[in-house]
Design an enzyme around this catalytic site. Structure first.
Site, PDB file in Angstrom:
ATOM      1  N   CYS A 168      -2.019   8.636   7.247  1.00 52.16           N
ATOM      2  CA  CYS A 168      -1.042   8.087   8.195  1.00 52.16           C
ATOM      3  C   CYS A 168      -1.773   7.428   9.358  1.00 52.16           C
ATOM      4  O   CYS A 168      -1.362   6.379   9.869  1.00 52.16           O
ATOM      5  CB  CYS A 168      -0.138   9.192   8.728  1.00 52.16           C
ATOM      6  SG  CYS A 168       0.820  10.067   7.481  1.00 52.16           S
ATOM      7  N   HIS A 209      -1.593   4.178  11.977  1.00 53.58           N
ATOM      8  CA  HIS A 209      -0.861   4.586  13.189  1.00 53.58           C
ATOM      9  C   HIS A 209      -1.678   5.388  14.194  1.00 53.58           C
ATOM     10  O   HIS A 209      -1.138   6.257  14.879  1.00 53.58           O
ATOM     11  CB  HIS A 209       0.381   5.381  12.784  1.00 53.58           C
ATOM     12  CG  HIS A 209       1.400   4.570  12.051  1.00 53.58           C
ATOM     13  ND1 HIS A 209       2.109   3.545  12.641  1.00 53.58           N
ATOM     14  CD2 HIS A 209       1.828   4.645  10.764  1.00 53.58           C
ATOM     15  CE1 HIS A 209       2.929   3.013  11.751  1.00 53.58           C
ATOM     16  NE2 HIS A 209       2.785   3.657  10.610  1.00 53.58           N
ATOM     17  N   ARG A 214      11.661   7.426   5.719  1.00 54.82           N
ATOM     18  CA  ARG A 214      10.493   6.831   6.366  1.00 54.82           C
ATOM     19  C   ARG A 214       9.219   7.536   5.924  1.00 54.82           C
ATOM     20  O   ARG A 214       8.203   6.902   5.620  1.00 54.82           O
ATOM     21  CB  ARG A 214      10.652   6.908   7.884  1.00 54.82           C
ATOM     22  CG  ARG A 214       9.520   6.324   8.711  1.00 54.82           C
ATOM     23  CD  ARG A 214       9.406   4.818   8.562  1.00 54.82           C
ATOM     24  NE  ARG A 214       8.618   4.445   7.395  1.00 54.82           N
ATOM     25  CZ  ARG A 214       8.557   3.218   6.889  1.00 54.82           C
ATOM     26  NH1 ARG A 214       9.244   2.232   7.439  1.00 54.82           N
ATOM     27  NH2 ARG A 214       7.821   2.958   5.828  1.00 54.82           N
ATOM     28  N   CYS A 268       6.258   5.851   3.562  1.00 49.50           N
ATOM     29  CA  CYS A 268       4.867   5.809   4.025  1.00 49.50           C
ATOM     30  C   CYS A 268       3.936   6.419   2.979  1.00 49.50           C
ATOM     31  O   CYS A 268       2.840   5.902   2.734  1.00 49.50           O
ATOM     32  CB  CYS A 268       4.724   6.542   5.351  1.00 49.50           C
ATOM     33  SG  CYS A 268       5.322   5.607   6.774  1.00 49.50           S
TER      34      CYS A 268
END
Length: 278
Positions: free
Chosen positions: A187, A191, A235, A239
């Site tokens: 992730c 991000h 979401r 991802c």
């Protein structure tokens, strides 16, 4: 005669130069506008007619509808503020529920209430939680949109008082930074850095409070490109798909832990869902 021509020529040149200068100024101003600003202007233009409002109304009907073997509604479902109380609830989720003995987000809590209050089968409820393109919203999508609308404007404060809540946040942080899959992604690959993007989409740095607040507070969202409300569980699922990870199971511990971690990072933000996205 020559003086007359020269005067006229100078006048024309002045007009042309003024036009060119104006065009250059406009082009420069346009170039300075970021892609994110352009996308935000697009969202702002559509915001007054957000189609999610219709889905929220459908969710309200489903909340009050008597269903299942027990012929009961969900109006006594406790999502953390007491039976049937929804205002501000999702701003304080995921959280630990003593009756279930675990940390739950709003979607797993809804499934729990459908099973316990209505007597429905968990496998049937979660068989297809996300609608496909062109389909009407799923029951869970509609209910989530309605419940989030009841917390619009609430301040985000995901609880960390219970040991299980702290453990969930800790696991979520590990998952956020865990690299794996064919591209060695995590992730954090997308991000955890400022000023990154994928195609036209800006990628918020979710390790910082302000971007985390904006991101967490904006889900669920109506995706214009898909014509559907997409929840936070979706979401997380999407991802994982983009990282080429194994398919994330709906309502899994990993999904709840990630949402808990992001919610804690977003503390102090404001719930804006159901928002509008490209």
């Amino acid at each position: 005669m020559r003086q007359t021509v020269n005067a006229a020529t100078r006048k024309v040149l002045a007009i042309l130069l003024g036009t060119v200068a104006g065009a250059l100024f406009t082009m420069n101003a346009f170039a300075q506008k970021t892609t994110e600003q352009g996308i935000q202007e697009y969202r702002d233009m559509l915001a007054d007619g957000n189609p999610a409002e219709l889905i929220e109304l459908r969710g309200e009907d489903l909340w009050k509808k008597q269903q299942g073997p027990k012929n009961a509604s969900l109006e006594q479902c406790d999502v953390g503020m007491g039976p049937g109380k929804l205002e501000g609830a999702v701003a304080q989720m995921p959280r630990f529920f003593s009756d279930a003995g675990k940390v739950m987000d709003i979607e797993t809590r809804l499934v729990h209430c459908m099973v316990t209050l209505q007597g429905r089968d968990v496998a049937e409820i979660t068989k297809k939680p996300f609608s496909s393109a062109g389909e009407k919203p799923s029951e869970l999508e509609s209910l989530v949109a309605y419940i989030y609308a009841e917390s619009r404007g609430a301040t985000i404060k995901v609880p960390q008082s219970h040991p299980e809540e702290r453990a969930s946040r800790s696991r979520g942080e590990k998952i956020f930074f865990y690299r794996a899959g064919p591209y060695d992604f995590s992730c954090a690959s997308c991000h955890a850095t400022d000023d990154q993007r994928i195609r036209l989409q800006g990628l918020p740095n979710l390790t910082k409070p302000e971007p985390a607040q904006a991101a967490f507070g904006a889900w669920p969202a109506y995706r214009v490109s898909q014509g559907a409300v997409r929840s936070m569980q979706w979401r997380m699922y999407d991802c994982f798909r983009q990282q080429r990870f194994p398919e994330l199971k709906y309502g899994s511990q990993a999904s709840i832990d990630l949402i808990t971690y992001l919610g804690v990072k977003a503390e102090g933000g404001t719930m804006q869902a159901t928002s509008l996205k490209r």
